[in-house]
Design an enzyme around this catalytic site. Sequence first.
Site, PDB file in Angstrom:
ATOM      1  N   CYS A   1       0.850  -1.181   0.000  1.00 36.01           N
ATOM      2  CA  CYS A   1       0.000   0.000   0.000  1.00 36.01           C
ATOM      3  C   CYS A   1       0.889   1.234   0.000  1.00 36.01           C
ATOM      4  O   CYS A   1       2.102   1.148   0.013  1.00 36.01           O
ATOM      5  CB  CYS A   1      -0.906  -0.001   1.222  1.00 36.01           C
ATOM      6  SG  CYS A   1      -1.806  -1.540   1.472  1.00 36.01           S
TER       7      CYS A   1
ATOM      8  N   ARG B   1       1.071   1.624  -5.919  1.00 30.92           N
ATOM      9  CA  ARG B   1       1.298   0.762  -4.762  1.00 30.92           C
ATOM     10  C   ARG B   1       0.014   0.091  -4.283  1.00 30.92           C
ATOM     11  O   ARG B   1       0.063  -0.836  -3.477  1.00 30.92           O
ATOM     12  CB  ARG B   1       1.876   1.594  -3.613  1.00 30.92           C
ATOM     13  CG  ARG B   1       3.262   2.130  -3.860  1.00 30.92           C
ATOM     14  CD  ARG B   1       4.287   1.056  -3.658  1.00 30.92           C
ATOM     15  NE  ARG B   1       5.634   1.578  -3.792  1.00 30.92           N
ATOM     16  CZ  ARG B   1       6.718   0.884  -3.524  1.00 30.92           C
ATOM     17  NH1 ARG B   1       6.620  -0.354  -3.090  1.00 30.92           N
ATOM     18  NH2 ARG B   1       7.915   1.399  -3.697  1.00 30.92           N
TER      19      ARG B   1
ATOM     20  N   TRP C   1      -3.976  -1.655  -0.898  1.00 27.24           N
ATOM     21  CA  TRP C   1      -4.013  -2.950  -1.563  1.00 27.24           C
ATOM     22  C   TRP C   1      -4.421  -3.942  -0.483  1.00 27.24           C
ATOM     23  O   TRP C   1      -3.686  -4.172   0.469  1.00 27.24           O
ATOM     24  CB  TRP C   1      -2.649  -3.306  -2.150  1.00 27.24           C
ATOM     25  CG  TRP C   1      -2.631  -4.556  -2.970  1.00 27.24           C
ATOM     26  CD1 TRP C   1      -2.894  -4.684  -4.302  1.00 27.24           C
ATOM     27  CD2 TRP C   1      -2.296  -5.878  -2.503  1.00 27.24           C
ATOM     28  NE1 TRP C   1      -2.758  -5.989  -4.698  1.00 27.24           N
ATOM     29  CE2 TRP C   1      -2.392  -6.749  -3.619  1.00 27.24           C
ATOM     30  CE3 TRP C   1      -1.943  -6.414  -1.260  1.00 27.24           C
ATOM     31  CZ2 TRP C   1      -2.137  -8.116  -3.528  1.00 27.24           C
ATOM     32  CZ3 TRP C   1      -1.686  -7.779  -1.167  1.00 27.24           C
ATOM     33  CH2 TRP C   1      -1.787  -8.606  -2.287  1.00 27.24           C
TER      34      TRP C   1
ATOM     35  N   ASN D   1       0.858   0.041   6.510  1.00 24.38           N
ATOM     36  CA  ASN D   1       1.209  -0.987   5.524  1.00 24.38           C
ATOM     37  C   ASN D   1       1.781  -2.173   6.273  1.00 24.38           C
ATOM     38  O   ASN D   1       2.452  -2.004   7.283  1.00 24.38           O
ATOM     39  CB  ASN D   1       2.272  -0.478   4.547  1.00 24.38           C
ATOM     40  CG  ASN D   1       1.785   0.643   3.663  1.00 24.38           C
ATOM     41  OD1 ASN D   1       0.593   0.892   3.564  1.00 24.38           O
ATOM     42  ND2 ASN D   1       2.722   1.313   3.012  1.00 24.38           N
ATOM     43  N   GLY D   2       1.552  -3.374   5.743  1.00 28.26           N
ATOM     44  CA  GLY D   2       2.079  -4.569   6.389  1.00 28.26           C
ATOM     45  C   GLY D   2       0.970  -5.461   6.905  1.00 28.26           C
ATOM     46  O   GLY D   2      -0.209  -5.265   6.593  1.00 28.26           O
TER      47      GLY D   2
ATOM     48  N   GLU E   1       8.802 -14.988 -18.873  1.00 25.42           N
ATOM     49  CA  GLU E   1       8.543 -13.568 -18.619  1.00 25.42           C
ATOM     50  C   GLU E   1       7.511 -13.004 -19.598  1.00 25.42           C
ATOM     51  O   GLU E   1       6.650 -12.204 -19.213  1.00 25.42           O
ATOM     52  CB  GLU E   1       9.861 -12.783 -18.721  1.00 25.42           C
ATOM     53  CG  GLU E   1       9.725 -11.277 -18.596  1.00 25.42           C
ATOM     54  CD  GLU E   1       9.168 -10.802 -17.270  1.00 25.42           C
ATOM     55  OE1 GLU E   1       8.812  -9.611 -17.177  1.00 25.42           O
ATOM     56  OE2 GLU E   1       9.094 -11.608 -16.319  1.00 25.42           O
TER      57      GLU E   1
ATOM     58  N   LYS F   1       4.043 -11.223 -18.439  1.00 19.70           N
ATOM     59  CA  LYS F   1       3.634  -9.870 -18.819  1.00 19.70           C
ATOM     60  C   LYS F   1       2.214  -9.873 -19.383  1.00 19.70           C
ATOM     61  O   LYS F   1       1.406  -9.003 -19.064  1.00 19.70           O
ATOM     62  CB  LYS F   1       4.602  -9.285 -19.856  1.00 19.70           C
ATOM     63  CG  LYS F   1       5.892  -8.798 -19.285  1.00 19.70           C
ATOM     64  CD  LYS F   1       5.685  -7.563 -18.432  1.00 19.70           C
ATOM     65  CE  LYS F   1       6.753  -7.453 -17.372  1.00 19.70           C
ATOM     66  NZ  LYS F   1       6.605  -8.365 -16.245  1.00 19.70           N
TER      67      LYS F   1
ATOM     68  N   GLU G   1      -0.308 -10.491 -16.553  1.00 17.95           N
ATOM     69  CA  GLU G   1      -0.393  -9.382 -15.596  1.00 17.95           C
ATOM     70  C   GLU G   1      -1.309  -8.263 -16.065  1.00 17.95           C
ATOM     71  O   GLU G   1      -2.091  -7.728 -15.285  1.00 17.95           O
ATOM     72  CB  GLU G   1       1.000  -8.795 -15.352  1.00 17.95           C
ATOM     73  CG  GLU G   1       1.885  -9.605 -14.437  1.00 17.95           C
ATOM     74  CD  GLU G   1       3.231  -8.946 -14.250  1.00 17.95           C
ATOM     75  OE1 GLU G   1       3.680  -8.830 -13.099  1.00 17.95           O
ATOM     76  OE2 GLU G   1       3.852  -8.528 -15.249  1.00 17.95           O
TER      77      GLU G   1
ATOM     78  N   HIS H   1       5.870 -33.186 -23.901  1.00 17.67           N
ATOM     79  CA  HIS H   1       5.690 -34.033 -22.724  1.00 17.67           C
ATOM     80  C   HIS H   1       4.385 -33.731 -21.989  1.00 17.67           C
ATOM     81  O   HIS H   1       4.281 -33.952 -20.788  1.00 17.67           O
ATOM     82  CB  HIS H   1       6.883 -33.885 -21.780  1.00 17.67           C
ATOM     83  CG  HIS H   1       8.163 -34.390 -22.355  1.00 17.67           C
ATOM     84  ND1 HIS H   1       8.435 -35.727 -22.525  1.00 17.67           N
ATOM     85  CD2 HIS H   1       9.244 -33.719 -22.840  1.00 17.67           C
ATOM     86  CE1 HIS H   1       9.638 -35.881 -23.062  1.00 17.67           C
ATOM     87  NE2 HIS H   1      10.149 -34.666 -23.268  1.00 17.67           N
TER      88      HIS H   1
ATOM     89  N   LYS I   1       2.739  -2.745  -7.032  1.00 18.94           N
ATOM     90  CA  LYS I   1       4.096  -2.699  -7.572  1.00 18.94           C
ATOM     91  C   LYS I   1       5.105  -3.485  -6.741  1.00 18.94           C
ATOM     92  O   LYS I   1       5.837  -4.297  -7.259  1.00 18.94           O
ATOM     93  CB  LYS I   1       4.542  -1.232  -7.688  1.00 18.94           C
ATOM     94  CG  LYS I   1       5.945  -1.053  -8.258  1.00 18.94           C
ATOM     95  CD  LYS I   1       6.052  -1.615  -9.662  1.00 18.94           C
ATOM     96  CE  LYS I   1       7.422  -1.418 -10.255  1.00 18.94           C
ATOM     97  NZ  LYS I   1       7.553  -2.098 -11.543  1.00 18.94           N
TER      98      LYS I   1
END
Length: 618
Positions: free
Chosen positions: A2, A27, A75, A101-102, A491, A495, A498, A514, A613
């Site tokens: 956050c 954030r 968040w 935050n946390g 990656e 992307k 996301e 496989h 982020k």
Amino acid sequence: MCGIIGYIGKKSASPVLLEGLRRLEYRGYDSAGVAVLDKTDLVVRKKLGKIDEGIARLLQSEPVSGHLGIAHTRWATHGVPSDTNSHPHLDASGKIAVVHNGVIENYDTLKQRLLKAGHKFKSDTDTEVLAQLIGDYYEKRRKNGGNSEALTQAVCDALRDVIGTYGLAVICTDFPNTMVGARRGSPLIIGLGQDENFVTSDANAIVAHTREVVYLNDYDVATITGDRFDVQNLGADTANVQISRLEFSQEDAARGSHAHFMLKEIYEQPQTVLNALRGRLDFEGATAKFGGLNMSAAELRNIDRLVIAASGTSWHAALVGEYLFEELAQIPVEVEFAHEFCYRNCPLEKNTVLLVLSQSGETADTLAALREAKRRGHKALAIINVVGSTIARESDGGIYMHAGPEIGVASTKAFVSTITVLTLLAIHLGRMRQLSAKRALEILRALEDVPAQIEAILTQNERLQELAQKYAKASDFFFLGRGYTFPIALEGALKLKEISYIHAEGYSAAEMKHGPIALIDDQTPTVFLVPDDVMYEKTMANLAMIRARKGPIIALATEGDEAVKKVADDVIYVPKTLEPLNPILTSVPLQLFAYHIAVARGCDVDKPRNLAKSVTVE
């Protein structure tokens, strides 16, 4: 994850807080709120939704005035996103406001204790428990003749009961010229202005006002007024306080003329690679040079094994690092998810060194991995982007990317910069072992060409936009690569997931047969990374297997490759380079492809759902 911003000074607090919230929205953007001390009243405004759709409109219709305030963009961890669960939260008296935050891990135990004492709760959050706990201690101190430090002392009392992580800011109606901040495991920064001071979880929020900052350490508790600050530490007799200067400016953190931060940061990559290389290329010694590793040549030469710990996009960069270190430096490498490294008993031999990767330098899992390695007596090095971050301060040595602030939630330039630095470090360690001067110089010269080659790739933006329009309605994607480009396939898939919310999977091209090949049909596009490398013929054979099952193919190939046109539906070309540098060049078109698909689907590229982020909670 956050964002926190607090202000005390001569200006009206509300506009400063709102500006800070906008800069912190990457954030967290579930909800946002402010608490401002208006003369003797604590006025709280908070609202579900993104900044401009929620709290900004609320403050316009219901303005608040005052010169002291705190604000938060959320968040969600505990409690669904809602007006009620938004921060700030108040204590039982309504005198104290807290943003946090946390995660308070023992919040339920503390809540039950407070309920038995007669407290009532309005939200489902752990933060309200913390606010009420601070208020409870404050009332006890006030009844016992509390002094001017009663608020700070109450915060300290409460935090001694807390198990978990926190970055928090607290204000109280009884102290109109004071703000209290504290941190453990979640970043908090004091910004030092002229007759005004700030607290924030991210320097982006205050860079327009000041470049002078103090990064708080774990267990620090700061008392801040408009013209001074004092820091104490809950676990030590004295606090270690150092004033630092931010390396970036307000303009660096602005979006400029680009439609999104992500697009801006993709286009900044020629410069960020150049920044990562600057001053580090030693052609005379045929090596790379660094100033901050803090290990002697003998210590570096004695490394028998590297463990690289990272999370998310940085973990994909770590996989590239594995190829680089094992080929160029002949050092065995193990890549670990940072969160797994902390909780399993990974054997670490005497001469094993941990290398952690983190853009923010605050990633909770990665920081925990670093601390675990140090606890076990091993050196811990770091590649990070943010000067003054916790990982930067706690590592034994490190290398800065110098990529500048990255605001887009989906990392682009930091990823490419990390790979660039990993390449340089692999050369540096390789030259201490068996890497020849000729081969090292060849790679160093090729690295010099990379910024211009990225510029050339960016000229294909319109072509990539056209391809995105063609494939934007697909429900599933595969990304396939081999060798150095296998991590880039992972990656590329990440992307796309996301920011566009399309289901995408990255695999080794050889692994498809496989099992995953069962999912191939004419509605499932596959992005094939087939640069001109030692695996080219085998990767082309894997591509033919997809072609035979009528799967649409987008090939990412080296300029001049005409053969790939015969088997792929669409081709994207990258300039020819050395095999170890293919990960850098192949990353860029995949970033643009994902970006344009997300835009075509109407997604909010810079604020993808459910993401933030920097992940500063476990």
